[in-house]
Design an enzyme around this catalytic site. Structure first.
Site, PDB file in Angstrom:
ATOM      1  N   GLU A 193       9.829  16.437  14.770  1.00 40.29           N
ATOM      2  CA  GLU A 193       9.939  16.578  12.905  1.00 40.29           C
ATOM      3  C   GLU A 193       8.696  17.429  12.483  1.00 40.29           C
ATOM      4  OE1 GLU A 193      10.913  12.802  10.510  1.00 40.29           O
ATOM      5  OE2 GLU A 193       9.392  12.584  11.051  1.00 40.29           O
ATOM      6  N   LYS A 197       0.441  -0.977  -0.324  1.00 42.33           N
ATOM      7  CA  LYS A 197       0.341   0.280  -0.148  1.00 42.33           C
ATOM      8  C   LYS A 197       0.770   1.150  -0.339  1.00 42.33           C
ATOM      9  CE  LYS A 197      -1.542   2.367   3.121  1.00 42.33           C
ATOM     10  NZ  LYS A 197      -1.281   4.055   2.088  1.00 42.33           N
ATOM     11  N   GLU A 229      10.058   1.833  10.585  1.00 49.49           N
ATOM     12  CA  GLU A 229      11.240   2.756   9.844  1.00 49.49           C
ATOM     13  C   GLU A 229      10.388   4.488  10.155  1.00 49.49           C
ATOM     14  OE1 GLU A 229      12.826   5.824   9.050  1.00 49.49           O
ATOM     15  OE2 GLU A 229      12.780   4.850   6.695  1.00 49.49           O
ATOM     16  N   CYS A 278      13.657  12.029   6.668  1.00 50.79           N
ATOM     17  CA  CYS A 278      13.386  11.691   7.967  1.00 50.79           C
ATOM     18  C   CYS A 278      15.132  11.604   8.923  1.00 50.79           C
ATOM     19  CB  CYS A 278      12.962   9.810   8.279  1.00 50.79           C
ATOM     20  SG  CYS A 278      13.608   8.824   7.594  1.00 50.79           S
TER      21      CYS A 278
END
Length: 481
Positions: free
Chosen positions: A382, A174, A249, A282
């Site tokens: 973040e 997906k 992750e 990231c």
């Protein structure tokens, strides 16, 4: 308008059971340019059932069959590189030259590296000389649900699909509903390469819908997810009832420690690294920790570097950054930039609003804050945009303390000419990866983090092992094979 409503299930393109259209938006123009359909439970069930049927035979395919399939995928991928580049550029806003030069090659890089790792990978291993009749067998984990993000589409698809294929797993992919078109090209590639029906399946959908259905599905044995920490937590909770393996992750807030003896390009290099892919990585070094002796000079260099970064539409050639991917991302970044100002950080480049000359598109000004402390929001959260926070430190001990004082632990960076210092600091940093003096990690190096940055590793032999279960066998007949 591009129409891509079908899913790839059991070796063919299939209409959704109940169509639910979603427009794909060009972030440079804010205009829809394609339409997909979101999968419902019936579509997910069909894809999982196809993968389950295919697993029993693919799990016992030969090494040669798996290798040939992946080699075919690589050859077709390279032939269709331009198609993939244009899809990525339009769906997530990577400038076309960056899509060609970084986004697309990230996928082929990982495919090649997995083929190298696979060459000498042992699926049957002796326990040791003390136990000649014991064997350790590495078996495919089963049916895998692979959920990938929009920011590096081919990078993450290759890191999940290829090791799953090489280890004998079947799968349901997906991709992000924000950037689905490149993934659909990848499905075409897998089909042309000759994957047996049901081994690889693709459904489009959002996180609350198809993502939740996949992560909680009783017939899926493993989830491999890349995305936000918030979503990773939700997936872990949803997967817990079925006791499936969950590989995550997740996000990061990398510290780039620049000591006074760093090379002269360290600050510029770190600033540009932070801005690459419009800050949507990231592992971006978003916290620049600078030793006090060179702090003022570093702030000037970082500000000057950010001001030199050009911003432009994804369709235009050149070395510039494009828009961020969506209205939601744009609004989040703008909010955090304003919070940085309100909490007292010193704005030395960029700031709120679009760059000069833009009144449409989700374009963000390359932004640098100085005089940040590690308790400010912009140092904790973040941001996922082209925003750099500069924090001063006095000595090695303080630098390590600041770097480790974060919920995240993905990639940290160290810049120093002193090799002994670099090694000391690398050992003490709480992160899955450390890159030093601008040197990238080599082919086959494992990618992954600790703490809120997730668990497990992708790439190389570690990436293959993620998709395998360990089976211990006694009474093995050593000479019977």
């Amino acid at each position: 308008m591009i129409e891509k409503r079908e899913f790839y299930i059991d070796g063919r393109w299939t209409a959704p059971a109940i169509p639910e259209d979603l427009e794909v938006i060009d972030p440079s123009t804010e205009e829809p340019f394609a339409v997909i359909s979101l999968a419902g439970q019936a579509d997910v069930d069909a894809a999982v059932a196809a993968a389950r049927r295919a697993f029993d035979s693919w799990a016992f395919s030969t090494r040669a069959e798996r290798k040939e399939l992946v080699e075919n995928i690589l050859a077709i991928y390279e032939r269709r590189a331009e198609d993939i580049a244009h899809a990525i550029s339009r769906e997530m806003g990577a400038p076309i030259d960056m899509a060609r030069g970084q986004q697309v090659p990230a996928g082929s890089w990982h495919i090649r590296n997995f083929l190298t790792a696979f060459e000498n990978f042992e699926f049957e291993r002796p326990l040791g000389p003390h136990a000649p009749e014991d064997r350790i067998l590495l078996d495919p984990v089963g049916v895998c649900g692979l959920i990938t993000p929009w920011n590096w589409p081919m990078n993450q698809i290759a890191l999940k699909v290829v090791p799953a294929l090489l280890t004998g797993c079947s799968m349901v992919l997906k991709p992000s509903e924000i950037a689905p078109l490149s993934a659909m090209i990848f499905a075409e590639i897998v089909h042309e390469a000759g994957a047996p029906a049901g081994v690889f399946n693709l459904v489009n959908g959002d996180g609350p819908g198809a993502g939740t259905q996949i992560s909680g599905h009783p017939d899926i044995d493993m989830i491999s997810f890349t995305g936000s920490t918030r979503a990773g937590i939700a997936i872990s909770k949803n997967a817990a009832d079925t006791l499936k393996r969950v590989h995550l992750e997740l996000g990061g807030k990398g510290a780039n420690i620049i000591f006074a003896d760093a090379d002269e390009n360290a600050v510029k290099r770190g600033t540009l690294h932070c801005m690459n892919n419009t800050g949507q990585s990231c592992n971006a070094p978003t916290r620049m920790l600078v030793q006090r002796e060179i702090y003022d000079e570093a702030v000037e260099i970082a500000a000057r570097t950010a001001q030199s970064v050009k911003v432009g539409p994804a369709s235009e050639p050149g070395r510039h950054i494009g828009p961020v991917v969506s209205q939601a991302q744009f609004d989040k970044i703008q909010r955090l930039i304003q919070i940085g100002i309100d909490e007292g950080a010193r704005l030395v480049a960029g700031g709120p609003g679009r760059p000069e000359g833009f009144n449409r598109g989700w374009f963000v000004r390359p932004t640098v804050f100085a005089d940040v402390n590690n308790q400010m929001t912009i140092a904790r959260e973040e941001i996922f945009g082209p925003v750099l926070s500069i924090i001063p430190f006095e000595d090695e001990e303080e630098a390590i303390a600041i770097a480790n004082d974060t919920p995240y632990g993905l990639t940290n960076y160290v810049q120093s000419r002193d090799g002994a210092r670099r090694n000391r600091v690398a050992r003490r940093l709480r992160s899955g990866m450390v890159e030093m003096n601008g040197k990238s990690r080599a082919a086959g190096s494992p990618f992954g983090g600790v703490k809120a940055s997730g668990n497990g590793r992708e790439g190389g032999v570690w990436g293959l092992e993620e998709f395998l279960e360990v089976k211990a066998v006694s009474g093995w007949a050593p000479d019977a094979d």
